[in-house]
Motif scaffolding. Sequence first.
Motif, mmCIF file in Angstrom:
data_model
loop_
_atom_site.group_PDB
_atom_site.id
_atom_site.type_symbol
_atom_site.label_atom_id
_atom_site.label_comp_id
_atom_site.label_asym_id
_atom_site.label_seq_id
_atom_site.Cartn_x
_atom_site.Cartn_y
_atom_site.Cartn_z
ATOM 1 N N MET A 1 1.930 47.248 44.479
ATOM 2 C CA MET A 1 0.861 47.822 45.785
ATOM 3 C C MET A 1 0.938 49.338 45.671
ATOM 4 N N THR A 2 -0.222 49.710 45.666
ATOM 5 C CA THR A 2 -0.474 51.255 45.665
ATOM 6 C C THR A 2 -0.129 52.043 46.973
ATOM 7 N N PHE A 3 0.195 53.033 46.643
ATOM 8 C CA PHE A 3 0.490 54.020 47.889
ATOM 9 C C PHE A 3 -0.584 53.857 49.042
ATOM 10 N N PHE A 4 -1.744 54.009 48.766
ATOM 11 C CA PHE A 4 -2.787 54.030 49.728
ATOM 12 C C PHE A 4 -2.824 52.662 50.813
ATOM 13 N N ALA A 5 -2.386 51.480 49.827
ATOM 14 C CA ALA A 5 -2.592 50.214 50.351
ATOM 15 C C ALA A 5 -1.411 50.175 51.237
ATOM 16 N N LEU A 306 4.197 58.776 52.877
ATOM 17 C CA LEU A 306 3.760 57.408 53.405
ATOM 18 C C LEU A 306 3.171 57.642 54.889
ATOM 19 N N ILE A 307 4.104 58.399 55.734
ATOM 20 C CA ILE A 307 3.848 58.375 56.957
ATOM 21 C C ILE A 307 2.734 59.432 57.521
ATOM 22 N N LEU A 308 2.387 60.515 56.585
ATOM 23 C CA LEU A 308 1.407 61.533 56.722
ATOM 24 C C LEU A 308 0.058 60.579 56.382
ATOM 25 N N GLY A 309 0.066 59.655 55.224
ATOM 26 C CA GLY A 309 -1.114 59.153 54.940
ATOM 27 C C GLY A 309 -1.468 57.984 56.043
ATOM 28 N N GLU A 310 -0.623 57.455 56.696
ATOM 29 C CA GLU A 310 -1.018 56.365 57.538
ATOM 30 C C GLU A 310 -1.699 57.373 58.752
ATOM 31 N N LEU A 312 -3.291 59.915 58.528
ATOM 32 C CA LEU A 312 -4.535 60.477 58.128
ATOM 33 C C LEU A 312 -5.480 59.418 57.796
ATOM 34 N N PHE A 313 -5.146 58.081 57.756
ATOM 35 C CA PHE A 313 -5.921 57.055 57.655
ATOM 36 C C PHE A 313 -6.435 56.632 58.999
ATOM 37 N N VAL A 314 -5.527 56.595 60.044
ATOM 38 C CA VAL A 314 -6.019 56.144 61.503
ATOM 39 C C VAL A 314 -7.160 57.368 61.949
ATOM 40 N N PHE A 315 -6.774 58.704 61.655
ATOM 41 C CA PHE A 315 -7.851 59.816 61.992
ATOM 42 C C PHE A 315 -8.972 59.515 61.151
ATOM 43 N N ALA A 316 -8.932 59.280 59.955
ATOM 44 C CA ALA A 316 -10.327 59.349 59.192
ATOM 45 C C ALA A 316 -11.036 58.353 59.745
ATOM 46 N N VAL A 317 -10.319 57.139 60.115
ATOM 47 C CA VAL A 317 -11.452 56.023 60.568
ATOM 48 C C VAL A 317 -11.843 56.163 61.890
ATOM 49 N N GLY A 318 -11.018 56.720 62.907
ATOM 50 C CA GLY A 318 -11.469 56.978 64.264
ATOM 51 C C GLY A 318 -12.310 58.230 64.245
ATOM 52 N N GLY A 319 -12.154 59.385 63.431
ATOM 53 C CA GLY A 319 -12.770 60.570 63.752
ATOM 54 C C GLY A 319 -13.978 60.341 62.956
ATOM 55 N N GLY A 320 -13.859 59.566 61.763
ATOM 56 C CA GLY A 320 -15.584 59.281 61.321
ATOM 57 C C GLY A 320 -16.259 58.568 62.188
ATOM 58 N N LEU A 321 -15.873 57.353 62.847
ATOM 59 C CA LEU A 321 -16.710 56.814 63.435
ATOM 60 C C LEU A 321 -17.279 57.476 64.965
ATOM 61 N N GLY A 322 -16.373 58.658 65.364
ATOM 62 C CA GLY A 322 -16.828 59.398 66.490
ATOM 63 C C GLY A 322 -17.983 60.313 65.887
ATOM 64 N N LEU A 323 -17.871 60.815 64.861
ATOM 65 C CA LEU A 323 -18.816 61.729 64.182
ATOM 66 C C LEU A 323 -20.232 60.974 63.875
ATOM 67 N N VAL A 324 -19.956 59.863 63.423
ATOM 68 C CA VAL A 324 -21.158 58.929 63.293
ATOM 69 C C VAL A 324 -21.854 58.641 64.612
ATOM 70 N N LEU A 325 -21.163 58.366 65.562
ATOM 71 C CA LEU A 325 -21.655 58.364 67.057
ATOM 72 C C LEU A 325 -22.389 59.496 67.270
ATOM 73 N N LEU A 358 -2.445 65.806 60.052
ATOM 74 C CA LEU A 358 -1.327 66.333 59.453
ATOM 75 C C LEU A 358 -0.092 66.704 60.583
ATOM 76 N N ALA A 359 -0.711 67.148 61.934
ATOM 77 C CA ALA A 359 -0.066 67.610 63.193
ATOM 78 C C ALA A 359 0.683 66.588 63.727
ATOM 79 N N THR A 360 -0.025 65.554 63.882
ATOM 80 C CA THR A 360 0.581 64.119 64.395
ATOM 81 C C THR A 360 1.567 63.365 63.789
ATOM 82 N N GLY A 361 1.362 63.487 62.315
ATOM 83 C CA GLY A 361 2.232 62.817 61.641
ATOM 84 C C GLY A 361 3.314 63.412 61.119
ATOM 85 N N ALA A 362 3.476 64.723 61.346
ATOM 86 C CA ALA A 362 4.681 65.774 61.052
ATOM 87 C C ALA A 362 5.778 65.360 61.528
ATOM 88 N N LEU A 363 5.851 65.178 62.917
ATOM 89 C CA LEU A 363 7.017 64.883 63.548
ATOM 90 C C LEU A 363 7.810 63.438 63.361
#
Length: 380
Positions: A1-5, A306-310, A312-325, A358-363
């Motif tokens: 399993m890859t890191f991203f997966a 791994l936590i920061l990647g998680e 960032l993934f949530v922000f990428a999907v949610g933020g991308g959806l908001g910008l598309v709208l 990055l800020a939300t995943g740092a703690l």
Amino acid sequence: MTFFALARKNAWRKPLRTVLLMVSIAVAFLIYGLTASFLNGAQGTAGASDDILGVTSAGGRTQPLPMAMMARIAADPDVAAVGYVMRLRGFVDVEKNVVAISAGDPDRLLAVNGKGLGLTPALVEAIGQARDKVLVGRALAEAQGWRVGERVTVTAFDMARADGGREWRFEIAGIFEGEDATTDTYFMIARYDYVNAARARGKDTVDAFIVRPHAGVAPGELAVRIDTLFANSATPTRTQSEKQFLEAFLRQYADTGLIVNLVVGAAFVTLLMIVVNTMVFAVRERTFEIGVLKTLGFSRRGIMALILGETLFVFAVGGGLGLVLAKLATLLAGPALGLVLSLPVLAKALAILAALGLATGALPAFNAMRTPIIKAFRTR
């Protein structure tokens, strides 16, 4: 399993929680996209020029300037072209349907800022065929459903005709497109000679002169020289660039930049608190699994990544959806409301998205990184 997966599967560990987080992020970035688009394109400030100068009365926009001043401005050797404009505001059919008209000399407007407005010799020739001809901006034409050859009646708010009426009738001679999507085209261009001859008062006066300096001439220096020329006259002037003029006009009603920053700041601070709290609990639920990963050889930095990647993934999907709208909203309502979601706005949004991720995943990532293996196993 890859890191991203692995990061993606951890993010979808509880689908409902993840979907709610993404929706919250999408709403925040939708707010940012719309407010930043308004600030970027309001009244055409996004496409306003720093080189074209506007000469208005030092007493305010409502104070007219005599037409005779144009000759003195044009006599300056650093002036390449001079135009003038008189503004008329009114409504079509109902008072809420407000339209703006800029009356001037089409040939002079073509020489001063024809490229920025998207004027062509063919359009200027079309409006010159009759005194009541007008050119309509693409945004206004699409919003009103107007076509070339159609006759429109504008009821002025404060400019009466010599016959006592306030209805101004025009025939659409053409539609100008503007140089690009950031150019304000939500107005009409009429002939000054027609409006000036028919109005009841204020004849042979204008609201502003438009000046284009010669290439290589500093607009700021020319602006100071023009104001000095009329400093001791009955009509002192204030000369600004087109962009400065439009920004000052907006600040007459409110500091839109401050309002946008406050709204966006409140949305992002709230978002930060929600996501940080959620991610801390989400990572705490997986304390035993983090201990297992460390036992299998994952380094402290690997756990943190791994936590920061998680997040960032949530922000990428949610933020991308908001910008598309937000982009869809600007395409649908942008011409009428002046919304422009430009590349600089998108770039700033992506930078904010990455910073918040990055800020939300740092703690939670820091806590997971420091958790000893023995302590992690004791949670079971």
